[in-house]
Design a protein around this motif. Sequence first.
Motif, PDB file in Angstrom:
ATOM      1  N   ALA A  39     -16.172   1.290   3.269  1.00  0.00           N
ATOM      2  CA  ALA A  39     -15.019   2.185   3.351  1.00  0.00           C
ATOM      3  C   ALA A  39     -13.788   1.459   3.881  1.00  0.00           C
ATOM      4  O   ALA A  39     -12.662   1.694   3.420  1.00  0.00           O
ATOM      5  CB  ALA A  39     -15.356   3.389   4.234  1.00  0.00           C
ATOM      6  N   MET A  40     -13.985   0.571   4.871  1.00  0.00           N
ATOM      7  CA  MET A  40     -12.852  -0.194   5.411  1.00  0.00           C
ATOM      8  C   MET A  40     -12.243  -1.092   4.340  1.00  0.00           C
ATOM      9  O   MET A  40     -11.014  -1.232   4.257  1.00  0.00           O
ATOM     10  CB  MET A  40     -13.305  -1.040   6.600  1.00  0.00           C
ATOM     11  N   GLN A  41     -13.088  -1.706   3.532  1.00  0.00           N
ATOM     12  CA  GLN A  41     -12.576  -2.586   2.486  1.00  0.00           C
ATOM     13  C   GLN A  41     -11.696  -1.804   1.508  1.00  0.00           C
ATOM     14  O   GLN A  41     -10.572  -2.229   1.192  1.00  0.00           O
ATOM     15  CB  GLN A  41     -13.736  -3.244   1.734  1.00  0.00           C
ATOM     16  N   ALA A  42     -12.175  -0.654   1.063  1.00  0.00           N
ATOM     17  CA  ALA A  42     -11.389   0.156   0.130  1.00  0.00           C
ATOM     18  C   ALA A  42     -10.103   0.667   0.785  1.00  0.00           C
ATOM     19  O   ALA A  42      -9.036   0.686   0.166  1.00  0.00           O
ATOM     20  CB  ALA A  42     -12.238   1.328  -0.368  1.00  0.00           C
ATOM     21  N   MET A  43     -10.202   1.077   2.039  1.00  0.00           N
ATOM     22  CA  MET A  43      -9.041   1.615   2.753  1.00  0.00           C
ATOM     23  C   MET A  43      -7.950   0.565   2.932  1.00  0.00           C
ATOM     24  O   MET A  43      -6.753   0.891   2.972  1.00  0.00           O
ATOM     25  CB  MET A  43      -9.479   2.172   4.109  1.00  0.00           C
ATOM     26  N   ALA A  44      -8.331  -0.697   3.033  1.00  0.00           N
ATOM     27  CA  ALA A  44      -7.343  -1.770   3.177  1.00  0.00           C
ATOM     28  C   ALA A  44      -6.408  -1.806   1.977  1.00  0.00           C
ATOM     29  O   ALA A  44      -5.174  -1.891   2.118  1.00  0.00           O
ATOM     30  CB  ALA A  44      -8.053  -3.112   3.343  1.00  0.00           C
ATOM     31  N   PHE A  45      -6.961  -1.737   0.777  1.00  0.00           N
ATOM     32  CA  PHE A  45      -6.133  -1.774  -0.429  1.00  0.00           C
ATOM     33  C   PHE A  45      -5.324  -0.484  -0.576  1.00  0.00           C
ATOM     34  O   PHE A  45      -4.178  -0.514  -1.036  1.00  0.00           O
ATOM     35  CB  PHE A  45      -7.015  -2.035  -1.643  1.00  0.00           C
ATOM     36  N   GLN A  46      -5.908   0.632  -0.159  1.00  0.00           N
ATOM     37  CA  GLN A  46      -5.167   1.895  -0.150  1.00  0.00           C
ATOM     38  C   GLN A  46      -3.942   1.801   0.755  1.00  0.00           C
ATOM     39  O   GLN A  46      -2.855   2.280   0.408  1.00  0.00           O
ATOM     40  CB  GLN A  46      -6.082   3.026   0.334  1.00  0.00           C
ATOM     41  N   SER A  47      -4.109   1.165   1.913  1.00  0.00           N
ATOM     42  CA  SER A  47      -3.016   1.065   2.876  1.00  0.00           C
ATOM     43  C   SER A  47      -1.810   0.345   2.277  1.00  0.00           C
ATOM     44  O   SER A  47      -0.659   0.782   2.434  1.00  0.00           O
ATOM     45  CB  SER A  47      -3.492   0.327   4.136  1.00  0.00           C
ATOM     46  N   ILE A  48      -2.057  -0.765   1.575  1.00  0.00           N
ATOM     47  CA  ILE A  48      -0.952  -1.506   0.964  1.00  0.00           C
ATOM     48  C   ILE A  48      -0.378  -0.733  -0.224  1.00  0.00           C
ATOM     49  O   ILE A  48       0.844  -0.639  -0.389  1.00  0.00           O
ATOM     50  CB  ILE A  48      -1.410  -2.904   0.533  1.00  0.00           C
ATOM     51  N   ALA A  49      -1.250  -0.165  -1.048  1.00  0.00           N
ATOM     52  CA  ALA A  49      -0.790   0.550  -2.241  1.00  0.00           C
ATOM     53  C   ALA A  49       0.121   1.723  -1.893  1.00  0.00           C
ATOM     54  O   ALA A  49       1.036   2.064  -2.657  1.00  0.00           O
ATOM     55  CB  ALA A  49      -1.988   1.042  -3.048  1.00  0.00           C
ATOM     56  N   GLU A  50      -0.125   2.341  -0.730  1.00  0.00           N
ATOM     57  CA  GLU A  50       0.662   3.511  -0.327  1.00  0.00           C
ATOM     58  C   GLU A  50       1.845   3.164   0.577  1.00  0.00           C
ATOM     59  O   GLU A  50       2.511   4.062   1.091  1.00  0.00           O
ATOM     60  CB  GLU A  50      -0.255   4.519   0.378  1.00  0.00           C
ATOM     61  N   ALA A  51       2.131   1.872   0.754  1.00  0.00           N
ATOM     62  CA  ALA A  51       3.269   1.443   1.591  1.00  0.00           C
ATOM     63  C   ALA A  51       4.544   1.491   0.750  1.00  0.00           C
ATOM     64  O   ALA A  51       5.059   0.471   0.280  1.00  0.00           O
ATOM     65  CB  ALA A  51       3.011   0.042   2.137  1.00  0.00           C
ATOM     66  N   HIS A  52       5.085   2.682   0.562  1.00  0.00           N
ATOM     67  CA  HIS A  52       6.106   2.907  -0.461  1.00  0.00           C
ATOM     68  C   HIS A  52       7.467   2.307  -0.139  1.00  0.00           C
ATOM     69  O   HIS A  52       8.321   2.211  -1.025  1.00  0.00           O
ATOM     70  CB  HIS A  52       6.230   4.406  -0.736  1.00  0.00           C
ATOM     71  N   SER A  53       7.704   1.899   1.111  1.00  0.00           N
ATOM     72  CA  SER A  53       8.979   1.242   1.402  1.00  0.00           C
ATOM     73  C   SER A  53       8.995  -0.192   0.893  1.00  0.00           C
ATOM     74  O   SER A  53      10.046  -0.826   0.839  1.00  0.00           O
ATOM     75  CB  SER A  53       9.264   1.267   2.910  1.00  0.00           C
ATOM     76  N   ILE A  54       7.841  -0.715   0.513  1.00  0.00           N
ATOM     77  CA  ILE A  54       7.732  -2.069  -0.041  1.00  0.00           C
ATOM     78  C   ILE A  54       7.841  -1.959  -1.572  1.00  0.00           C
ATOM     79  O   ILE A  54       7.120  -1.163  -2.181  1.00  0.00           O
ATOM     80  CB  ILE A  54       6.392  -2.715   0.348  1.00  0.00           C
ATOM     81  N   PRO A  55       8.712  -2.722  -2.205  1.00  0.00           N
ATOM     82  CA  PRO A  55       8.846  -2.654  -3.667  1.00  0.00           C
ATOM     83  C   PRO A  55       7.502  -2.844  -4.371  1.00  0.00           C
ATOM     84  O   PRO A  55       6.637  -3.602  -3.900  1.00  0.00           O
ATOM     85  CB  PRO A  55       9.819  -3.795  -3.984  1.00  0.00           C
ATOM     86  N   ALA A  56       7.335  -2.167  -5.495  1.00  0.00           N
ATOM     87  CA  ALA A  56       6.050  -2.154  -6.196  1.00  0.00           C
ATOM     88  C   ALA A  56       5.581  -3.554  -6.580  1.00  0.00           C
ATOM     89  O   ALA A  56       4.382  -3.862  -6.489  1.00  0.00           O
ATOM     90  CB  ALA A  56       6.141  -1.272  -7.440  1.00  0.00           C
TER      91      ALA A  56
END
Length: 295
Positions: free
Chosen positions: A119-136
């Motif tokens: 779960a931690m591994q998957a959540m790590a990628f979720q955290s970056i993907a949802e960092a919307h102030s960072i350009p896509a």
Amino acid sequence: MSALQQFIEREIPKVNAALYALLDQSTMPASLKESMHYSIEAGGKRVRPLLVLAVLEDALEADERVEDRYAVAAAIELIHTYSLIHDDLPAMDDDDYRRGKLTNHKKFGEAMAILAGDAMQAMAFQSIAEAHSIPADIRIELVQLLAKASGADGMVGGQVLDLEGETRQLSLEELEHVHIHKTGALLTYSIEAGAILSRMCEHERSELKRYARHIGLAFQIKDDILDVTSTTEQLGKPANSDEASEKSTYPAILGLEQSEKQMQAHYEQAIDAIAFFQEDSYLHQFAHYIVARDL
């Protein structure tokens, strides 16, 4: 209190807040959340997320720093923590204690420990993907590089090399190859992520990767030295565990004195790589901290 210590004490609570926010916003089962919280709260030094933030502090003015930088920092700590949970499992290092506490599988059982790590591994990628102030486009690059650093070409590949090396004495070159992947890949990613978020030029990014490679090896040598020279109470896990399991380590191959010299050589190479930063930069201070630490 040193400037680095002030930085660490200021930034760790913010990294922790980002980690806890990710867990608390999830609708996961309570038992899974308890297991994940347990390992996240286990008292890690947060070196990898702090390195991301240190690059940003050194490279940018305060008003230029990325709003969602803690989402990236938290993602790296999640990957690191998941790897420790799985490393401690009976099929891997079979450790009962981590940082003075029962390992996750000893506290919650093997199945829950495996799932918490997953779960931690998957959540790590979720955290970056949802960092919307960072350009896509930058988020995509961060995700791609994290996948490589933590997967078969990086940390996991290094863990496999480490397992395969347990049956024989490795050469110094083989041992460095293991640690460049097992430990160094995620440390290098931490530095590179900061460079990407800072929009540094290719030359500076390349030099920061050189810094990370050498400081990663210095970090591992110091860990090996501490395993020999520290007590169980100081380490929070059994001392001399590497020797007991007959693992290849720097002291086993080189002896303590030569290991210290090798660590110092990597430290000096790391410092040389960041000549474009001021000598009191956080990266300079982190390099010194890594080789001077006593735990």
